[in-house]
Design a protein around this motif. Structure first.
Motif, PDB file in Angstrom:
ATOM      1  N   GLN A 172     -39.514 -24.856 -19.060  1.00 55.68           N
ATOM      2  CA  GLN A 172     -40.474 -25.797 -18.294  1.00 55.68           C
ATOM      3  C   GLN A 172     -39.444 -25.607 -16.685  1.00 55.68           C
ATOM      4  O   GLN A 172     -38.927 -25.851 -16.917  1.00 55.68           O
ATOM      5  CB  GLN A 172     -41.646 -26.472 -18.403  1.00 55.68           C
ATOM      6  CG  GLN A 172     -42.474 -26.182 -19.262  1.00 55.68           C
ATOM      7  CD  GLN A 172     -42.907 -27.195 -19.845  1.00 55.68           C
ATOM      8  OE1 GLN A 172     -42.802 -28.401 -19.715  1.00 55.68           O
ATOM      9  NE2 GLN A 172     -43.953 -27.299 -21.409  1.00 55.68           N
ATOM     10  N   LYS A 175     -39.916 -31.408 -13.301  1.00 55.77           N
ATOM     11  CA  LYS A 175     -40.334 -31.955 -13.070  1.00 55.77           C
ATOM     12  C   LYS A 175     -39.830 -33.478 -12.303  1.00 55.77           C
ATOM     13  O   LYS A 175     -39.189 -34.086 -12.828  1.00 55.77           O
ATOM     14  CB  LYS A 175     -41.608 -31.868 -13.740  1.00 55.77           C
ATOM     15  CG  LYS A 175     -42.598 -31.113 -13.725  1.00 55.77           C
ATOM     16  CD  LYS A 175     -43.281 -31.230 -15.356  1.00 55.77           C
ATOM     17  CE  LYS A 175     -43.917 -30.030 -15.046  1.00 55.77           C
ATOM     18  NZ  LYS A 175     -45.727 -30.145 -16.599  1.00 55.77           N
ATOM     19  N   ASN A 348     -49.226 -23.314 -23.003  1.00 57.30           N
ATOM     20  CA  ASN A 348     -49.562 -22.033 -22.577  1.00 57.30           C
ATOM     21  C   ASN A 348     -49.732 -20.151 -23.253  1.00 57.30           C
ATOM     22  O   ASN A 348     -49.959 -19.538 -22.872  1.00 57.30           O
ATOM     23  CB  ASN A 348     -48.026 -21.881 -23.435  1.00 57.30           C
ATOM     24  CG  ASN A 348     -47.988 -22.125 -25.202  1.00 57.30           C
ATOM     25  OD1 ASN A 348     -48.662 -22.143 -25.287  1.00 57.30           O
ATOM     26  ND2 ASN A 348     -46.273 -22.323 -25.174  1.00 57.30           N
ATOM     27  N   TYR A 356     -56.732 -17.339 -17.596  1.00 54.95           N
ATOM     28  CA  TYR A 356     -55.593 -17.753 -16.273  1.00 54.95           C
ATOM     29  C   TYR A 356     -55.069 -18.685 -16.807  1.00 54.95           C
ATOM     30  O   TYR A 356     -55.499 -19.562 -17.914  1.00 54.95           O
ATOM     31  CB  TYR A 356     -57.234 -18.868 -15.766  1.00 54.95           C
ATOM     32  CG  TYR A 356     -58.501 -17.873 -15.249  1.00 54.95           C
ATOM     33  CD1 TYR A 356     -58.099 -17.419 -13.822  1.00 54.95           C
ATOM     34  CD2 TYR A 356     -59.125 -17.796 -15.748  1.00 54.95           C
ATOM     35  CE1 TYR A 356     -59.183 -17.042 -12.916  1.00 54.95           C
ATOM     36  CE2 TYR A 356     -60.716 -17.300 -15.518  1.00 54.95           C
ATOM     37  CZ  TYR A 356     -60.531 -16.471 -13.896  1.00 54.95           C
ATOM     38  OH  TYR A 356     -61.557 -16.192 -13.375  1.00 54.95           O
ATOM     39  N   ASN A 357     -53.872 -19.220 -16.540  1.00 56.99           N
ATOM     40  CA  ASN A 357     -52.893 -19.881 -17.085  1.00 56.99           C
ATOM     41  C   ASN A 357     -53.312 -21.326 -16.577  1.00 56.99           C
ATOM     42  O   ASN A 357     -54.371 -21.723 -16.327  1.00 56.99           O
ATOM     43  CB  ASN A 357     -51.781 -19.641 -16.657  1.00 56.99           C
ATOM     44  CG  ASN A 357     -51.522 -19.414 -14.828  1.00 56.99           C
ATOM     45  OD1 ASN A 357     -51.520 -20.123 -14.776  1.00 56.99           O
ATOM     46  ND2 ASN A 357     -50.679 -18.709 -14.651  1.00 56.99           N
ATOM     47  N   ALA A 358     -52.448 -21.837 -16.897  1.00 57.80           N
ATOM     48  CA  ALA A 358     -52.676 -23.790 -16.986  1.00 57.80           C
ATOM     49  C   ALA A 358     -52.944 -23.580 -15.406  1.00 57.80           C
ATOM     50  O   ALA A 358     -53.360 -24.633 -14.380  1.00 57.80           O
ATOM     51  CB  ALA A 358     -51.840 -23.885 -17.476  1.00 57.80           C
ATOM     52  N   ASP A 359     -51.829 -23.488 -14.366  1.00 66.08           N
ATOM     53  CA  ASP A 359     -51.391 -23.438 -12.856  1.00 66.08           C
ATOM     54  C   ASP A 359     -53.140 -22.897 -12.522  1.00 66.08           C
ATOM     55  O   ASP A 359     -52.941 -23.423 -11.490  1.00 66.08           O
ATOM     56  CB  ASP A 359     -50.518 -22.970 -12.307  1.00 66.08           C
ATOM     57  CG  ASP A 359     -48.908 -23.134 -12.701  1.00 66.08           C
ATOM     58  OD1 ASP A 359     -48.439 -24.501 -13.211  1.00 66.08           O
ATOM     59  OD2 ASP A 359     -47.960 -23.212 -12.915  1.00 66.08           O
ATOM     60  N   GLN A 360     -53.076 -22.414 -12.971  1.00 69.12           N
ATOM     61  CA  GLN A 360     -54.813 -21.232 -11.838  1.00 69.12           C
ATOM     62  C   GLN A 360     -55.734 -22.227 -12.394  1.00 69.12           C
ATOM     63  O   GLN A 360     -56.981 -22.819 -11.303  1.00 69.12           O
ATOM     64  CB  GLN A 360     -54.464 -19.972 -12.114  1.00 69.12           C
ATOM     65  CG  GLN A 360     -54.214 -19.441 -11.915  1.00 69.12           C
ATOM     66  CD  GLN A 360     -54.306 -17.799 -12.840  1.00 69.12           C
ATOM     67  OE1 GLN A 360     -54.208 -17.706 -13.687  1.00 69.12           O
ATOM     68  NE2 GLN A 360     -54.050 -16.531 -12.149  1.00 69.12           N
ATOM     69  N   LYS A 362     -55.840 -25.360 -13.430  1.00 70.05           N
ATOM     70  CA  LYS A 362     -55.591 -26.504 -11.905  1.00 70.05           C
ATOM     71  C   LYS A 362     -56.102 -26.528 -10.687  1.00 70.05           C
ATOM     72  O   LYS A 362     -56.776 -27.762  -9.900  1.00 70.05           O
ATOM     73  CB  LYS A 362     -54.293 -27.039 -11.879  1.00 70.05           C
ATOM     74  CG  LYS A 362     -53.736 -27.655 -13.562  1.00 70.05           C
ATOM     75  CD  LYS A 362     -51.636 -28.169 -13.099  1.00 70.05           C
ATOM     76  CE  LYS A 362     -51.772 -28.194 -14.805  1.00 70.05           C
ATOM     77  NZ  LYS A 362     -50.067 -28.493 -14.965  1.00 70.05           N
ATOM     78  N   ASN A 363     -55.731 -25.418  -9.908  1.00 65.96           N
ATOM     79  CA  ASN A 363     -55.790 -25.658  -8.802  1.00 65.96           C
ATOM     80  C   ASN A 363     -57.366 -25.104  -8.887  1.00 65.96           C
ATOM     81  O   ASN A 363     -57.527 -24.151  -6.717  1.00 65.96           O
ATOM     82  CB  ASN A 363     -54.530 -24.064  -8.129  1.00 65.96           C
ATOM     83  CG  ASN A 363     -52.867 -25.124  -8.120  1.00 65.96           C
ATOM     84  OD1 ASN A 363     -53.419 -25.670  -8.146  1.00 65.96           O
ATOM     85  ND2 ASN A 363     -52.610 -23.538  -8.246  1.00 65.96           N
TER      86      ASN A 363
END
Length: 409
Positions: A172, A175, A348, A356-360, A362-363
């Motif tokens: 990852q 952060k 994952n 869609y992945n997690a970041d997509q 979220k946005n």
């Protein structure tokens, strides 16, 4: 240098005053500021690193000086650097401090003081001799703990340390987190696996040097021997942490490391994660009801299962509303005619489920996430599950078809 005596670690003694020691740095730990500022406005600090000069000989070293000197030293010298140390103070190890240091072979430790001792990058003819030493574990590989055993640990307050031989499954990005004391620090989580269970564990790393080293690690290729990883718990899930005692050896040159890499590679070529769970548990992921899963959970034995049930809870808003910046999964819930079951859905595999992945996700806007959520929510679904009690992990998830079996009890 006049009067300097070049010496190996296995020949050290406390009567040597002008030693010259050459070795490779195999671990280091962040600076600590000691006490309050002096009259000149400068604080005193200390950092430590572990040095090796042969297959068996290792020693811990403390670096003392002004805050600026110690921080600069930490940033200048990295794990993997071959260094020469001039005029260190050689002291006998004190038992009370060893609990917070890496385990080493030497009965001594070195102290380097600003203005007294000197450290430089070594550029002698024997430089290449030291590089392979970076890949030799500091403990015997035969004594490591399997992740299957780690996953069975019950939550406790006492410190628990384990040695691990693992393969990197995923890495990852770093952060920033806020500690309980209100200070900011960086953490990086690495998902690790081994040949004792298809279940994974997360390794949390806080050292900047280790976080940067992880950039060179390759998922499903990089093997790590982790000496003295600290076991921790978060939301009842077991994790491991790198701490002041930990030494991480990347790509250890041992038969066990190569065997692990080949084992995981073979598993990946024989059906992927679902097949790995089935092979490991000794049974295929047969169709079961919620009640049957809950009965087997009570036994404490790991297993895999196929579930045909209604997905009653899936909240993609958890991705953006949680205060946990290191979230790796979200909670889902299934129901059938025998009861309800809560499971964890790893982030994952969101791409395999929704595209869609997690970041997509979220946005996206909240409305877009809701539309995607309703593709499966309150629908009959088919899920493959991996279970290491009390954890129930969703391996695959899709809408059920008429061909999917439904257990009658």
């Amino acid at each position: 240098m006049v009067g300097v005596q070049k010496i190996r670690l296995n020949n050290l003694n406390i009567n040597i005053c002008n030693a010259l020691i050459v070795g490779i740095i195999i671990a280091k730990h962040s600076p600590r500021i000691i006490g309050t500022k002096k009259k000149n406005g400068e604080s005193r600090g200390v950092m430590s690193f572990t040095l090796r000069d042969s297959n068996v000989d290792t020693i811990n070293t403390d670096v003392w000086g002004s805050e600026y000197f110690v921080i600069t030293f930490y940033e200048r010298f990295l794990v993997g650097d071959v260094v020469e140390i001039s005029s260190p103070k050689i002291s006998v190890k004190a038992g009370e401090n060893d609990a917070f240091r890496p385990q080493v072979s030497s009965p001594f430790y070195l102290s380097l003081n600003e203005g007294t001792s000197e450290v430089n990058i070594f550029s002698g003819d024997t430089f290449s001799f030291f590089l392979p030493l970076l890949h030799i574990p500091t403990k015997p590989c035969a004594g490591y703990c399997g992740l299957a055993e780690v996953l069975k640990f019950s939550e406790q307050t006492n410190n628990v340390y384990v040695d691990l031989l693992v393969l990197v499954k995923s890495i990852q990005p770093p952060k920033s987190i806020r500690t309980k004391k209100g200070s900011d620090m960086t953490v990086r989580a690495v998902e690790i696996i081994d040949n004792t269970t298809p279940g994974s564990v997360f390794l949390d790393m806080f050292e900047i040097d280790t976080i940067q080293r992880a950039e060179e690690w390759c998922p499903l290729e990089s093997v790590l021997f982790i000496a003295d990883a600290r076991v921790s718990w978060r939301s009842r899930n077991v994790r491991v942490q790198s701490c002041s005692r930990t030494v991480i050896t990347h790509q250890p040159h041992t038969p066990e490391a190569e065997a692990l890499r080949l084992f995981i590679r073979n598993q990946a070529s024989c059906g992927g994660e679902v097949a790995a769970w089935a092979a490991w548990s000794g049974e295929r992921a047969s169709a079961v009801s919620v009640a049957q899963i809950r009965d087997r959970l009570a036994s404490g034995s790991p297993f895999s299962a196929a579930l045909h049930a209604v997905l009653t809870h899936l909240d993609l808003e958890d991705l953006v509303s949680t205060t946990n910046v290191n979230i790796e999964d979200i909670r889902v819930r299934f129901a059938d005619h025998t009861g309800e079951l809560t499971a964890r859905l790893p982030l994952n595999i969101l791409g395999d489920i929704f595209g869609y992945n997690a970041d997509q996700l979220k946005n996206m806007t909240s409305d877009d996430r809701a539309a995607i959520r309703w593709r499966l929510l309150l629908e009959q679904c088919s899920a493959k599950l991996g279970i290491t009690p009390p954890r129930v992990i969703v391996l695959t998830l899709r809408r059920a078809s008429s061909a999917d079996p439904i257990p009658l009890y």
